[in-house]
Write a protein that holds these residues in place. Sequence first.
Motif, PDB file in Angstrom:
ATOM      1  N   ASP A  99     -21.057  -3.029  18.228  1.00 39.60           N
ATOM      2  CA  ASP A  99     -21.893  -3.745  19.195  1.00 39.60           C
ATOM      3  C   ASP A  99     -23.312  -3.677  18.663  1.00 39.60           C
ATOM      4  O   ASP A  99     -24.001  -2.689  18.836  1.00 39.60           O
ATOM      5  N   MET A 107     -31.210  -9.672  24.667  1.00 36.63           N
ATOM      6  CA  MET A 107     -30.536  -9.493  25.950  1.00 36.63           C
ATOM      7  C   MET A 107     -31.549  -9.144  27.033  1.00 36.63           C
ATOM      8  O   MET A 107     -31.502  -9.666  28.150  1.00 36.63           O
ATOM      9  N   CYS A 118     -26.727 -10.147  34.380  1.00 41.29           N
ATOM     10  CA  CYS A 118     -25.954  -9.467  33.359  1.00 41.29           C
ATOM     11  C   CYS A 118     -25.959 -10.328  32.101  1.00 41.29           C
ATOM     12  O   CYS A 118     -25.802 -11.542  32.180  1.00 41.29           O
ATOM     13  N   ALA A 120     -23.867 -10.532  28.689  1.00 39.39           N
ATOM     14  CA  ALA A 120     -22.682  -9.959  28.058  1.00 39.39           C
ATOM     15  C   ALA A 120     -22.499 -10.535  26.668  1.00 39.39           C
ATOM     16  O   ALA A 120     -23.120 -11.537  26.315  1.00 39.39           O
ATOM     17  N   THR A 121     -21.679  -9.902  25.871  1.00 37.04           N
ATOM     18  CA  THR A 121     -21.455 -10.382  24.514  1.00 37.04           C
ATOM     19  C   THR A 121     -19.975 -10.635  24.280  1.00 37.04           C
ATOM     20  O   THR A 121     -19.127  -9.982  24.871  1.00 37.04           O
ATOM     21  N   TYR A 159     -19.848  -4.454  25.635  1.00 42.29           N
ATOM     22  CA  TYR A 159     -21.286  -4.414  25.360  1.00 42.29           C
ATOM     23  C   TYR A 159     -22.010  -5.417  26.259  1.00 42.29           C
ATOM     24  O   TYR A 159     -21.852  -6.617  26.089  1.00 42.29           O
ATOM     25  N   ARG A 160     -22.762  -4.928  27.222  1.00 37.06           N
ATOM     26  CA  ARG A 160     -23.515  -5.826  28.099  1.00 37.06           C
ATOM     27  C   ARG A 160     -24.682  -5.085  28.734  1.00 37.06           C
ATOM     28  O   ARG A 160     -24.648  -3.867  28.898  1.00 37.06           O
ATOM     29  N   THR A 191     -23.842 -14.306  34.850  1.00 33.70           N
ATOM     30  CA  THR A 191     -23.695 -13.660  33.544  1.00 33.70           C
ATOM     31  C   THR A 191     -23.987 -14.645  32.430  1.00 33.70           C
ATOM     32  O   THR A 191     -23.506 -15.764  32.437  1.00 33.70           O
ATOM     33  N   TRP A 193     -23.571 -15.303  28.408  1.00 34.38           N
ATOM     34  CA  TRP A 193     -22.760 -14.828  27.281  1.00 34.38           C
ATOM     35  C   TRP A 193     -23.474 -15.062  25.967  1.00 34.38           C
ATOM     36  O   TRP A 193     -23.896 -16.171  25.685  1.00 34.38           O
TER      37      TRP A 193
END
Length: 314
Positions: A99, A107, A118, A120-121, A159-160, A191, A193
């Motif tokens: 990550d 982020m 949030c 996120a990945t 991972y976020r 969220t 991405w």
Amino acid sequence: MDKISIIIPCYNEQEAIPIFYHAITKTAESLLDLQMEFLFINDGSTDGSLKEMKQLAEKDERVKYVSFSRNFGKEAAMYAGLSYADGDYAAIMDVDLQDPPELLPEMYRLITTEDYDCVATRRVTRKGEPPIRSFFARRFYGLMHKLSKTDIVDGARDYRLMTRQFVRELLRLGEYNRFSKGLFGWVGFRTKWLEYENVERSAGETKWSFWKLLIYSIEGIVGFTTAPLVMAAFLGVFFCVVAFTAICFIIIRTALYGDPVSGWPSMTCIIVFLGGIQLFCMGILGEYLAKTYMETKRRPIFICKETNISHDAE
Ligand code: UDP
Ligand code: MG
């Protein structure tokens, strides 16, 4: 000044910890207007992982650790991390640098300026992974997508970066059988991405055997959809219809042509086949029952043996 808690689950990662620390402190340098906390979770490692953590904690006060009484699994480690973290934001990161910490500034920028709860990945490639593992992973996500209403994204990582509010809601889901990839989706919120190419492990080796992953995927299915139960019921109806049709056919045929005794091998096959289906459906039922049973025991998700954090877990 905002504070970010980085949660790092570690299980037998003595080689990876110093490499990770080096990388994350470098990233922290580019986020000078932020307070950081590196929260290592020692998930019952049997090697020198805890010693590494303690050494880092001695020279850097941003380093915190929570050490479990035994191996509780990554899910428990993440939960512990979230409950001990006290930053305004929390991020979960693997210690093996799969990550990439370099994504963190982006982020943070997104979560603070663009009104996301949030960030996120997800990996868009699975380069370097055994092909058979990728194959089954893709089938699993395909299946989950069809079966469950909760959004579970293919290639999503744990991972976020999350806001305090997101973390608080996540912690309210105190279930014992945890499947975070589903829980993240379940709590909702907005969220964003981010996508990146798969990165190979920095040191050590993966802790997930194929078997462990299979069990984890069943956890995911049972935890987020009851569709298999409905499927079992449909299967029952389907075989009733087939049997009824066959009965009608046999009665008519016997009336027309008489009843020579034959066909017992095919009969045996049918009985065995139906027995198999019945056991399979009972297995599905049993799986849900077992999960319910474990859940009703209300056992703690993790047990902390030692830590250098002074406040209690939330
Ligand atoms: N991990 C953990 N407890 C476990 C297994 C793994 O805390 O029982 C941690 C591990 O130390 C790593 C992360 O979870 O930081 C991801 O594990 P790994 O890299 O082995 O999984 P993969 O990336 O191969 O899916
Ligand atoms: Mg890894």
